[in-house]
Design a protein around this motif. Sequence first.
Motif, PDB file in Angstrom:
ATOM      1  N   VAL A 477      38.229  26.615  34.802  1.00 40.41           N
ATOM      2  CA  VAL A 477      38.669  27.904  35.349  1.00 40.41           C
ATOM      3  C   VAL A 477      37.491  28.639  35.977  1.00 40.41           C
ATOM      4  O   VAL A 477      37.627  29.283  37.031  1.00 40.41           O
ATOM      5  CB  VAL A 477      39.316  28.753  34.236  1.00 40.41           C
ATOM      6  N   GLY A 478      36.323  28.521  35.361  1.00 40.45           N
ATOM      7  CA  GLY A 478      35.146  29.219  35.879  1.00 40.45           C
ATOM      8  C   GLY A 478      34.743  28.787  37.266  1.00 40.45           C
ATOM      9  O   GLY A 478      34.118  29.553  38.015  1.00 40.45           O
ATOM     10  N   ASP A 479      35.106  27.550  37.657  1.00 42.21           N
ATOM     11  CA  ASP A 479      34.760  27.057  38.987  1.00 42.21           C
ATOM     12  C   ASP A 479      35.700  27.589  40.062  1.00 42.21           C
ATOM     13  O   ASP A 479      35.365  27.537  41.244  1.00 42.21           O
ATOM     14  CB  ASP A 479      34.796  25.518  39.001  1.00 42.21           C
ATOM     15  N   MET A 481      37.683  30.662  39.594  1.00 42.48           N
ATOM     16  CA  MET A 481      38.038  32.079  39.441  1.00 42.48           C
ATOM     17  C   MET A 481      37.380  32.946  40.512  1.00 42.48           C
ATOM     18  O   MET A 481      36.383  32.572  41.131  1.00 42.48           O
ATOM     19  CB  MET A 481      37.629  32.578  38.056  1.00 42.48           C
ATOM     20  N   THR A 483      35.404  36.364  41.276  1.00 42.37           N
ATOM     21  CA  THR A 483      34.525  37.300  40.560  1.00 42.37           C
ATOM     22  C   THR A 483      34.369  38.633  41.276  1.00 42.37           C
ATOM     23  O   THR A 483      33.874  39.595  40.696  1.00 42.37           O
ATOM     24  CB  THR A 483      33.143  36.669  40.356  1.00 42.37           C
ATOM     25  N   PRO A 552      36.422  30.663  30.723  1.00 40.03           N
ATOM     26  CA  PRO A 552      35.982  29.920  31.910  1.00 40.03           C
ATOM     27  C   PRO A 552      35.876  28.415  31.698  1.00 40.03           C
ATOM     28  O   PRO A 552      35.918  27.652  32.669  1.00 40.03           O
ATOM     29  CB  PRO A 552      34.608  30.530  32.219  1.00 40.03           C
ATOM     30  N   ASP A 553      35.789  27.948  30.442  1.00 42.14           N
ATOM     31  CA  ASP A 553      35.692  26.514  30.202  1.00 42.14           C
ATOM     32  C   ASP A 553      37.058  25.846  30.041  1.00 42.14           C
ATOM     33  O   ASP A 553      37.140  24.638  29.807  1.00 42.14           O
ATOM     34  CB  ASP A 553      34.824  26.232  28.971  1.00 42.14           C
ATOM     35  N   VAL A 573      39.926  36.291  33.186  1.00 42.58           N
ATOM     36  CA  VAL A 573      38.991  35.335  32.601  1.00 42.58           C
ATOM     37  C   VAL A 573      37.945  36.129  31.832  1.00 42.58           C
ATOM     38  O   VAL A 573      37.251  36.989  32.400  1.00 42.58           O
ATOM     39  CB  VAL A 573      38.316  34.473  33.681  1.00 42.58           C
ATOM     40  N   ASP A 575      34.869  36.337  28.503  1.00 41.77           N
ATOM     41  CA  ASP A 575      33.791  35.611  27.829  1.00 41.77           C
ATOM     42  C   ASP A 575      34.275  35.119  26.467  1.00 41.77           C
ATOM     43  O   ASP A 575      34.883  35.877  25.701  1.00 41.77           O
ATOM     44  CB  ASP A 575      32.583  36.537  27.672  1.00 41.77           C
ATOM     45  N   LEU A 583      35.012  38.481  33.136  1.00 39.34           N
ATOM     46  CA  LEU A 583      34.193  37.637  34.008  1.00 39.34           C
ATOM     47  C   LEU A 583      34.808  37.444  35.382  1.00 39.34           C
ATOM     48  O   LEU A 583      34.099  37.247  36.367  1.00 39.34           O
ATOM     49  CB  LEU A 583      33.982  36.263  33.358  1.00 39.34           C
ATOM     50  N   ILE A 586      41.740  34.581  37.612  1.00 40.86           N
ATOM     51  CA  ILE A 586      42.246  33.322  38.153  1.00 40.86           C
ATOM     52  C   ILE A 586      43.706  33.543  38.536  1.00 40.86           C
ATOM     53  O   ILE A 586      44.497  34.051  37.734  1.00 40.86           O
ATOM     54  CB  ILE A 586      42.106  32.147  37.156  1.00 40.86           C
TER      55      ILE A 586
END
Length: 619
Positions: A477-479, A481, A483, A552-553, A573, A575, A583, A586
């Motif tokens: 998800v972190g890749d 999302m 920001t 995010p992972d 998303v 932490d 963070l 998404i």
Amino acid sequence: MKDYGHRFRAAVRLWRFRLHRANVAGLRVFLKLIPEEGQRVFALTIFVGAICGIAAVAFHLAIHFAETHLIDRAQAAPGYSWIWWVILLPTLGGLVCGILLEFVVPDARGSGIPQVKVAYVVHDGRLALRTVVGKFLLGTLQIGSGASLGREGPTVQICAGIASLFGQAAALSRQNLTRLLPVGAAAGVAAAFNAPLAAVTFSIEEIVGDLDQTLLSGIVVAAALAAVIEHNVLGAHPILHIPPGYGLHHTSSLLLYAVLGVVAALVSLVFTDLLLVLRKKFRQSRVLPGWARPAIGGLVTGVLAVVALLWLNESGITGGGYETLNRALAGVLDIRVMLVLCAMKVLATTFSYSSGGAGGIFAPSLFIGAMVGGVIGYLDVGLFHHSSAEIGAFALVGMGAVFAGIIRAPITSVLIIFEMTGSYELVLPLMIANMIAYRLARKWRPTPIYEALLEQDNIFLPHPSGKVTHALEQIGVGDAMTTDLITIPADMALPEALEVMSPYDFATFPVVGTQREYLGLVSRARVRRNLALNQGKQTIADIVERVPTVFPDYALVRAVVIMNSSQIRHLAVVDREDERRLLGMITMSDVVREQAVVALDLGVTGKSFTPESGLTRSF
């Protein structure tokens, strides 16, 4: 010049402010009259069904008026001047529409059904007013000036857009606004084809994708109302006329009906592949600017229409071709005429659509199917010495078979023929030919035409299986999302919050506390509802929504599962160590973009990825 630009922007802001005030005032009355949202959705369903019926009939009459005064008048011009007029009019119509589609209403391009699918899956059921108006006007102009396109697909987008606009005005929740979209689509199909049952199945098969009990009742009600309005204005007679007595009179004909299914699948694949190849060539062309390309489609259509009139003394190449289609169903067209008209209609429609026109492929697919069926009907008469009436019966079955092969809506393809013709005597042949055409076309080209068109635009709608979705299991998800967020303070009053939201196209915003800690989400519609009910006495903290969050992972596929189970299209998303730390966001738009990138890596599409896919962030 700068002064004029400043005045224009000021006028737009003033217009939006006045519209906002009027909407809030009307919304306040509406919410007091019908306080429960389920009741409001039902009331809107009835209202939308009626309005969409009126809009669909208006679109039908507008196209008829335009055809009467444009392409029909061109064909009736004196002497040999009609030749130049028939070539010139579709070309000019395509040029004017191309300019407006390029610079004013780009989302009005094409049939409109792919855009409705994206709005339903990705954008919480939101469609813009400009797109609805643009589709109505440009569809009228382009089809009326002679483009080989149908009115049915645009009617779906127009009516789905009307449903979306009224749902947004009523400040419906995200879930109910999304559910209202297929209601409008069903009303559009019902009024366009005079086929309420087929409208229900089409909305379920093509827009929704599965049988959702929460949607079914609304779709049925809206389709029935739209059909009633269409009956009252245009008459209760079927759109297509067939002679009485058509049916399965000879068991031996079943063999050739099966052959018809195979041929219909082949023709469907030729049509689909040619349309997609031409569209890709047009989009990659550096010779012609985008605004000039629809003129090429109009030019090709005009030339083919002239050839058909001079060589065959038959029309049908321009528009939906319903008059010639009725002649095919009556069995009075020669086999040579049917073969040539079939080939010409395939070329005219693929050029008209692929060049970037505003119109659909429903009616052309029925026309092509009738010609294919009629040719097989001549084979039946020649081989088995059956009555010539079988030619029209085969033409009727061919309509549904090619429709099933191109559109990939098998149940709709059966029902729509029954309702358009008022005949139920060919049930068995129709089901045999349609299922064979559908299964073979699906086997030879698994991706349906509307999804293939979206993939050319780098839009890959989420599916439960397939290479692209499997690859997304490896992406975090972190890749994907976003920001760059627009946050709303929890202590902000509702009027000020709505003012902050107004410049952005987002439907939902993250809410933060005084220490920038994440508290939840708030939608624009929720703010407007509470502003209308409480006249601005609340703050955002009073109406913030607590919805699931993701880390995010997480795999991107896991986020999609959470969205679907929660019936939302966006997630915060946070932490993993501190869930109050925001963070990013998404959204389903982010998922679709990531799927486009993955598809490029897998070689699913040959087009380089750009952000010009028509998607906007929906948080």
